[in-house]
Every structure is written in structure tokens, then in C-alpha cells.
Motif scaffolding. Structure first.
Motif, PDB file in Angstrom:
ATOM      1  N   HIS A 169      -2.948  -3.843  12.140  1.00  0.00           N
ATOM      2  CA  HIS A 169      -1.567  -3.743  11.678  1.00  0.00           C
ATOM      3  C   HIS A 169      -0.615  -3.935  12.861  1.00  0.00           C
ATOM      4  N   THR A 188      -4.996  -4.352   7.490  1.00  0.00           N
ATOM      5  CA  THR A 188      -4.057  -4.381   6.372  1.00  0.00           C
ATOM      6  C   THR A 188      -4.195  -5.629   5.500  1.00  0.00           C
ATOM      7  N   ASP A 214      -7.405   3.466  13.344  1.00  0.00           N
ATOM      8  CA  ASP A 214      -6.246   3.374  12.458  1.00  0.00           C
ATOM      9  C   ASP A 214      -6.781   3.374  11.029  1.00  0.00           C
ATOM     10  N   GLN A 226       0.830  -1.215   0.000  1.00  0.00           N
ATOM     11  CA  GLN A 226       0.000   0.000   0.000  1.00  0.00           C
ATOM     12  C   GLN A 226       0.858   1.255   0.000  1.00  0.00           C
ATOM     13  N   CYS A 252       1.825  -2.493  13.832  1.00  0.00           N
ATOM     14  CA  CYS A 252       2.376  -1.310  14.505  1.00  0.00           C
ATOM     15  C   CYS A 252       1.573  -0.926  15.741  1.00  0.00           C
ATOM     16  N   ASP A 258      -2.938   8.051   6.389  1.00  0.00           N
ATOM     17  CA  ASP A 258      -1.674   8.205   5.644  1.00  0.00           C
ATOM     18  C   ASP A 258      -1.904   8.884   4.294  1.00  0.00           C
ATOM     19  N   ALA A 266      -4.988   4.424   8.511  1.00  0.00           N
ATOM     20  CA  ALA A 266      -3.778   4.678   7.705  1.00  0.00           C
ATOM     21  C   ALA A 266      -4.070   4.396   6.234  1.00  0.00           C
ATOM     22  N   HIS A 326       0.626   8.878   2.059  1.00  0.00           N
ATOM     23  CA  HIS A 326       1.423   8.096   1.097  1.00  0.00           C
ATOM     24  C   HIS A 326       0.780   6.768   0.758  1.00  0.00           C
ATOM     25  N   LYS A 327      -0.385   6.498   1.326  1.00  0.00           N
ATOM     26  CA  LYS A 327      -1.110   5.292   0.928  1.00  0.00           C
ATOM     27  C   LYS A 327      -2.197   5.671  -0.083  1.00  0.00           C
ATOM     28  N   GLY A 383       2.076   6.288   9.621  1.00  0.00           N
ATOM     29  CA  GLY A 383       0.967   5.693  10.362  1.00  0.00           C
ATOM     30  C   GLY A 383       1.433   5.050  11.657  1.00  0.00           C
ATOM     31  N   THR A 384       2.619   4.464  11.618  1.00  0.00           N
ATOM     32  CA  THR A 384       3.144   3.794  12.806  1.00  0.00           C
ATOM     33  C   THR A 384       3.304   4.817  13.938  1.00  0.00           C
TER      34      THR A 384
END
Ligand SMILES: Cc1ncc(COP(=O)(O)O)c(C=O)c1O
Length: 479
Positions: A185, A242, A267, A87, A187, A296, A269, A298-299, A147-148
Motif C-alpha cells: 500500500h 491492496t 501490514d 475496503q 502508505c 484495521d 490492515a 474499519h476494514k 492503518g496509515t
């Protein structure tokens, strides 16, 4: 006194020359991949071979153009429509340019003076998110590195708001716990361990046949934890989780959190970006009741990594999470200064993430995020339909998002399905035309795709399935 070498390194003329070359290389890269002149997503080499290559490379001198070109050739091409693996978004070019701007200006962002424009833009961007979520006027948030880190920050905020003890200042007196789906996830588990909750403090709630947290098991899990002497501070919902791409029932989790007076963190993300999708926002029903939400960029929002929004229902919670003295950065520790971001974020220095979001909003409006998420989630359904019509394949579940899990079953014996699919995934990786990944669902191995590229089409899905069949038929699969 600067040296000739330093003057050369900082030469604006050289920057323009090499920058123009890089933009040319990247434009060709985009063109080659998006229009599929290049038929390879990944030029596979083993980690040790790759290391040997770069060790040898480091012994020679190369032009910057040659170096950039070599990195491009030897890196996975997320802009190729046959990249349907993990992702991470193929960045939208305007946002990549914003990243170059951020990387060059290198504003530190910890305090207002070290990033005036990007700090104010961050507030504007946060407001775009809180409005789309449906939060009230008191909502707030900030951008953070991934996200973490956002999930960890949210859980530290939960501890501050809910725990009876002031753990930040006095350390632990009581045992704390969080409730989270077994499919969340990793994380979230890691965050809880970093916070010192330990194995017993991370209560994994089972999922149902649709990979959603079993809401009717929450009460019992909570009661058992209390009986064992834990103070439960939070419940975490995955939107989506995820592996499976399936959403927890956020409305039920919100009701559960309210009933027990604990924090509710989402979450999001991956799927939080669906707040911008008119068609898919319903998957996030109840999200506006969350105390905090991680999303997120970047996802599912096409920014470069690493760019995450952490949103809070109540502004005050963004200030109380971390309280620390730092006289070289700010004078008054207790003042709620929205513009001195390091008071609120885990990071001290951080990149100018806000301009990655804002460059997109400025150029295309938030409609871009709607188009992006909606197109990709639609493609998830399209691929699932194609898999269902092919008797050689088994679809793990009807996808809610762009994450689709499936496996080749052909006329295989049950006991060879896992190993043959593992071998298929390995051969696809080494072949390099497609990039897909894998997961385990309820202990069984599945091939897994996340359709991240809006230029992926039905015909790519057919080609992928045909390729898998031909790998199975024509190669000797060592089982
Ligand atoms: C649901 C979920 N949460 C958190 C993360 C971690 O996010 P990041 O890679 O931005 O740290 C991921 C990454 O895949 C994810 O899918």
C-alpha cells in the motif's frame, strides 16, 4: 454566562428528539439497503455539482432531520450488498452505537483520567488480538487512527530499535532503508518519506506472478543497499497487498529479518483480521514472528472508521517509540505507564476506539470476526468461480481473500481491453446500482471488487457480470 442559544444547543430534550429521529433514519437506511428495497448504492454527482448543491444548501436553514436525511441520500451506501468497492466495512450496528457513545462522551484518551473505561478496555482488546496472533506473554500494543498511521508508527519503532544512531534525538547520521514489496500500500512508501528515508531508502522488491514479494530477491536487494552505504532497518510484509489481495510469504520474511537482524513489520490492515478465522488463518502463517502488526477494524472487522490495532511482539517497543516531555500530561517521562496512552501513540487526543471493538466482542464474542472474515473470503472464491465459467471475462488470479480482480475481454482486441474496461467502470459508477473499483496489475487495467458485505450473494455476482455485458453491448462506449 450561558446564552439562550447555548442552552438550546445543549438541550438533552432536543438531543433525545433528534437522536431518536436519526436512529430511525439509520434503521430505515439499513433495512432499505440490506434487504435491497433501495436499488442504488451511489447517487453519482460530479464533485463540482456536489459542491454547488451544498453551497446552495448552506444558504438556507433546514431542520436537523432534513440535513441528516439529505446527507444519507447523497452518500455511498456501504450496507448495500451491491457495494463491492473499496475496503471499508458496512459497520455492524452495535459498533456504530459505540461510536456515538465515544463521540458524545468525547473522552480524550491521552491520559488515563481522560478515558478510564476506554483505556482499560483498550488493554483488554489488545490482549484479545495478541492472543489470537499467537504472540507470547510479553506482547503489547495500542489502538491508533488508521492503518496509515499504524504503519508509520511501526516503522518509527523499527528505527528506534534497530538503527545504530538515536535518530529521534540526534537526527540522521546514516542513510536508512526499508525493504517492501512493489505491491505494498502506498502508505508504507509515504511513511518512509515522512521519516526522511527518501526515494533511495525505500527499496521496492518485485513480486512474482502471484503478486507476492519475490523472497529470493531479498538477499540481493539487501546486499546492494548495504554496498551503497544504507543501514537497512526493516522489511515490511503485506497481508495482503491492496490491489491484488495476495499475501506475502510471512514465514520467509520472518526468517530473512531474523537472519539480518532487522525489524519485521506486517501490514495486515486488510487481512490481519484473519487471525480470528479458523479457515483462513493459515494465510498469515509466520505472523506471530513479526515485531509489529497493523490491523484495521474499519476494514475486515466491521467497526466504524477509523479504528486500528498496532500490536508489538515486545511490550518495551511500545514505550520507546516516542519519548517526549509533557509535564501538563504526566509527571514522569520515563515511567512505563500502560494507562497513559499518549506516551505510546502518535496521537494526543484520540477517539475511544476500544469500545468499537469491545461492543462487538461483548455482544457476539470473537466468533463474529471469524464469521465475518470467513464469509467474505468464501464469497471471494465464489465470485472467482463465476468469473472463470464466463468466457467473456478474464480472472486476474485465484483470490486468497475477498479482493477479486477481473476484466471484460469478450471478443475485444488486446489493445482495446484497457480502455473499454475503464469505460465500463465509469459507466457503472454513473449508473449507481453497483459500486466497484479498479486497479492496474503489471501495467494492465482491471476491474476490482472487495466483497465487504456478508449479504452479497452469488446472484449479485451474476447480475454484475450481466450488467457489464449489457453496458458493453447497449451503450456506445467511447474508446
Ligand atoms: C494494505 C493496506 N495498508 C494500509 C492501508 C491504509 O489504511 P487506512 O486507510 O486505515 O489508513 C490500506 C488501505 O486500503 C491497505 O489496504
Amino acid at each position: 454566562m450561558s446564552t439562550p442559544l447555548l442552552r438550546q444547543a445543549y438541550s438533552a430534550e432536543l438531543f433525545q428528539e433528534e437522536g431518536t429521529t436519526l436512529i430511525k433514519l439509520l434503521s430505515q437506511h439499513l433495512e432499505n439497503h440490506i434487504s435491497e428495497k433501495s436499488d442504488t448504492v451511489i447517487n453519482w454527482s460530479t464533485p463540482n455539482d456536489e459542491l454547488r448543491f451544498w453551497e446552495q444548501y448552506a444558504t438556507e436553514r433546514h431542520t436537523t432531520e432534513e440535513f441528516f436525511g439529505t446527507v444519507l441520500k447523497r452518500s455511498i451506501a456501504t450496507h448495500n450488498p451491491k457495494y463491492i468497492g473499496h475496503q471499508i466495512s458496512p459497520t455492524v450496528p452495535v459498533s456504530s452505537l459505540a461510536t456515538l457513545l465515544s463521540a458524545t462522551l468525547n473522552n480524550g484518551m491521552a491520559v488515563y483520567e481522560m478515558g478510564a473505561a476506554a483505556t482499560a478496555i483498550e488493554k483488554v482488546v489488545v490482549n484479545v488480538f495478541t492472543k489470537a496472533i499467537g504472540y507470547g506473554k510479553n506482547a503489547d500494543g495500542f489502538l491508533t487512527s488508521g492503518g496509515t498511521l499504524a504503519n508509520l508508527t511501526a516503522l518509527i519503532a523499527a528505527r528506534k530499535a534497530i538503527a545504530n544512531d538515536d535518530v529521534w534525538n540526534d537526527g540522521y547520521a546514516n542513510k536508512l532503508a526499508i525493504l517492501v514489496s512493489e505491491e505494498a500500500h502506498y502508505c508504507v512508501d509515504r511513511a518512509a518519506r515522512i521519516m526522511g528515508l527518501g526515494d533511495a531508502g525505500i527499496i521496492k522488491v518485485p513480486v512474482n506472478e502471484h503478486f507476492k514479494i519475490e523472497v529470493n530477491k531479498l538477499d540481493l536487494a539487501y546486499k546492494l543497499a548495504i554496498d551503497k552505504g544504507f543501514e537497512v532497518i526493516a522489511v515490511v510484509g503485506s497481508a495482503p497487498s491492496t490491489s491484488s489481495g495476495m499475501h506475502d510469504n510471512l514465514e520467509s520474511l520472518a526468517a530473512f529479518a531474523k537472519q539480518n537482524n532487522i525489524w519485521f513489520h506486517v501490514d495486515g490492515a486488510h487481512g490481519g483480521a484473519a487471525i480470528f478465522s479458523k479457515k483462513y488463518k493459515h494465510l498469515l502463517k509466520g505472523i506471530e514472528q513479526a515485531d509489529s502488526i497493523a490491523i484495521d477494524g474499519h476494514k475486515m472487522m466491521a467497526t466504524s472508521s477509523i479504528t486500528t490495532a498496532l500490536l508489538f511482539k515486545r511490550s518495551n517497543d511500545t514505550y520507546t517509540t516516542f519519548s517526549q516531555k509533557a509535564h501538563y500530561l504526566w509527571d514522569k517521562n520515563d515511567d512505563l505507564e500502560w494507562y497513559n496512552l499518549a506516551k505510546r501513540t502518535f496521537e494526543c487526543t484520540k477517539s475511544m476506539m476500544s469500545i468499537r471493538f469491545f461492543s462487538i466482542i461483548n455482544a457476539f464474542g470473537t466468533q463474529f470476526f471469524d464469521d465475518y472474515v470467513t464469509t467474505l473470503y468464501d464469497l471471494g472464491k465464489t465470485f472467482a468461480g463465476i468469473i472463470e465459467l464466463n468466457p467473456e471475462f478474464d480472472l486476474a488470479m485465484q483470490p486468497e481473500t475477498n479482493i477479486v480482480c477481473f476484466r471484460f475481454t469478450g471478443n475485444l482486441r488486446t489493445d482495446e481491453i484497457d480502455s473499454i474496461n475503464q469505460s465500463i467502470r465509469r459507466q457503472l459508477l454513473e449508473d449507481g446500482e453497483f459500486y466497484i473499483v479498479s486497479t492496474y496489475l503489471k501495467g494492465q487495467f482491471y476491474l476490482r471488487v472487495t466483497i465487504m458485505n456478508v449479504f452479497t450473494t452469488e446472484s449479485h455476482f451474476h447480475s454484475l457480470l450481466n450488467k457489464i455485458i449489457s453496458i458493453k453491448n447497449h451503450s456506445i462506449i467511447n474508446v
